[in-house]
Design a protein around this motif. Sequence first.
Motif, PDB file in Angstrom:
ATOM      1  N   ILE A  96       0.787  -0.612   0.446  1.00  0.00           N
ATOM      2  CA  ILE A  96      -0.060  -0.052   0.110  1.00  0.00           C
ATOM      3  C   ILE A  96       0.982   1.326   0.433  1.00  0.00           C
ATOM      4  CG2 ILE A  96      -1.520   1.521   1.675  1.00  0.00           C
ATOM      5  CD1 ILE A  96      -2.499  -1.685   0.103  1.00  0.00           C
ATOM      6  N   ASP A 116      -5.290   2.950  -4.552  1.00  0.00           N
ATOM      7  CA  ASP A 116      -6.951   3.638  -4.278  1.00  0.00           C
ATOM      8  C   ASP A 116      -6.850   4.151  -5.772  1.00  0.00           C
ATOM      9  OD1 ASP A 116      -4.498   5.311  -5.359  1.00  0.00           O
ATOM     10  OD2 ASP A 116      -5.925   7.241  -5.526  1.00  0.00           O
ATOM     11  N   ILE A 169     -10.675   1.481  -5.429  1.00  0.00           N
ATOM     12  CA  ILE A 169     -11.477   2.596  -4.717  1.00  0.00           C
ATOM     13  C   ILE A 169     -12.226   3.093  -5.372  1.00  0.00           C
ATOM     14  CG2 ILE A 169     -12.382   3.441  -2.710  1.00  0.00           C
ATOM     15  CD1 ILE A 169      -9.805   2.242  -1.269  1.00  0.00           C
ATOM     16  N   ILE A 215      -8.666  -5.374  -0.953  1.00  0.00           N
ATOM     17  CA  ILE A 215      -7.248  -4.637  -0.531  1.00  0.00           C
ATOM     18  C   ILE A 215      -6.654  -5.790  -0.326  1.00  0.00           C
ATOM     19  CG2 ILE A 215      -6.464  -2.629  -0.931  1.00  0.00           C
ATOM     20  CD1 ILE A 215      -8.237  -2.516  -3.056  1.00  0.00           C
ATOM     21  N   MET A 222      -2.255   6.071   3.512  1.00  0.00           N
ATOM     22  CA  MET A 222      -3.339   6.298   2.585  1.00  0.00           C
ATOM     23  C   MET A 222      -4.028   7.064   2.800  1.00  0.00           C
ATOM     24  SD  MET A 222      -1.319   4.582  -0.930  1.00  0.00           S
ATOM     25  CE  MET A 222      -2.189   5.534  -2.288  1.00  0.00           C
ATOM     26  N   LEU A 233      -6.849   3.951   2.909  1.00  0.00           N
ATOM     27  CA  LEU A 233      -7.415   4.188   1.658  1.00  0.00           C
ATOM     28  C   LEU A 233      -9.090   3.588   2.731  1.00  0.00           C
ATOM     29  CD1 LEU A 233      -6.081   1.963   0.239  1.00  0.00           C
ATOM     30  CD2 LEU A 233      -5.814   3.702  -0.421  1.00  0.00           C
ATOM     31  N   ASP A 234      -9.269   3.135   4.170  1.00  0.00           N
ATOM     32  CA  ASP A 234     -10.170   3.264   4.815  1.00  0.00           C
ATOM     33  C   ASP A 234     -10.920   4.164   4.359  1.00  0.00           C
ATOM     34  OD1 ASP A 234      -8.844   4.779   6.572  1.00  0.00           O
ATOM     35  OD2 ASP A 234      -9.480   3.489   8.221  1.00  0.00           O
ATOM     36  N   LEU A 264     -11.103   7.235   2.131  1.00  0.00           N
ATOM     37  CA  LEU A 264     -11.272   6.910   1.073  1.00  0.00           C
ATOM     38  C   LEU A 264     -12.923   6.580   0.457  1.00  0.00           C
ATOM     39  CD1 LEU A 264     -10.522   8.671  -2.042  1.00  0.00           C
ATOM     40  CD2 LEU A 264      -9.187   6.433  -2.270  1.00  0.00           C
ATOM     41  N   ALA A 265     -13.290   5.178   0.905  1.00  0.00           N
ATOM     42  CA  ALA A 265     -13.769   4.183   0.648  1.00  0.00           C
ATOM     43  C   ALA A 265     -15.289   4.607   1.399  1.00  0.00           C
ATOM     44  CB  ALA A 265     -13.181   2.445   1.199  1.00  0.00           C
TER      45      ALA A 265
END
Length: 437
Positions: free
Chosen positions: A239, A246, A249, A270, A283, A285-286, A288-289
């Motif tokens: 990641i 990203d 997503i 992921i 990053m 990502l959670d 962002l999701a």
Amino acid sequence: MTTDEPRIRRRVAMVSVHTSPLAQPGTGDAGGMNVYVIETAKRLARRGIGVDIFTRQTTASDAAVVEVEPGVKVRHVAAGPYEGLNKEDLPGQLCAFAAGMMRVAAHAPEGHYDLVHSHYWLSGQVGWLAADRWDVPLVHTMHTMARVKNLHRAEGDAEEPRGREIGEAQVVEAADRLVANTRDEGRELVDLYGADPDRVDVVPPGVDLDVFHPGNRSEARRSVDVPDDAVLLLFVGRIQPLKAPDLLIRAAAMLTRRDPTLRRRLVVGILGGPSGGAVRTPMALDRLALDEGVADLVRFVAPTDRDGLATWMRAADVVTVPSHNESFGLVAVEAQACGAVVVATDVGGLPTAVGDAGLLVDGHDLHAWVDAIESVIDNPERQADLSARAAERARGFAWEVTAERLASVYEAALATPRRASINESDTLAGIPTAVIP
């Protein structure tokens, strides 16, 4: 000494300073290079080439020597504190690492190692010293290069430091043979680093076809708790911005906006852990999701062993490889070996890895990526055709073939007079623009 010891006709000191081949790929600094080192070492040993892999000790519990199989030993070298060192800190530990290698060799008979094979530029600096000290050839594999990464840097990703560029140029000049994963990488060594084209050998990495192979998708989905009628999109890797997880997503969010009914069946996996700068600056990502409205569709899965990874790949409809750059793209070949359809960025070594058995996307335009993914998940016949072609193509990338070609590179290096001492002014001068034939 093992009972198989007499069959060993040559010995290679393989150097992997910053990451152990025993580490779990997918997090920290462990990735495709780890797999490459251990898999080639095992196949080389089975061909009668003994391999000692020197890597930095990172825990007090690491045994000094780990025998992986007859002919392959991992030697842990103490160089700096076990924990708390980033890859960027390791140039300051190369002297200590080299000293540890020299101590090991001092207890072996003279001429114990026939050749040094270093992986990544940090190892190349140590390998350069060891090869000079033992008067044996140096073979070097870059895996990634600073000048290439800087040309394809992801937005917000830090530029590779000038010190790394200089170190890489020195290793290129010092090595007797340079191993490139693809012809494009070979050209980059020549164009960006001034490598002698006659010293560049192209040896594609491989895949373990005993682990990565097609199987029953329904069984695979039951193993990873994914419904049989789901549309499973997968990202596998570290990641970090370079790998662009990203993008998947964001693509999932756009897919559900284009077709709201897809939300009932879509699963986004992921698989991986933070690496590089993303360890210090995650990053998120959670988050962002959540912002994209697909948090309920995304599963974050910790790095898994090779059998578990193969199961996920067999279960997938599409495996995405949206990297900004890849010297080869081992994940893409492993996924194809499992019969998964790969959608990847048309960059670096990925066109070589994927070929016409998957889909290549130019750049990171979100609409283009969603179009490519839709063209697979909305067309079962096309998906089945690409799946069959993917598995067939991957059969040409066996580690046994990689090891055979590496053995030929070693013999060529041993048959050629060693290179003269490096002239530093030549190393750091302007970069020639010759093209590898």
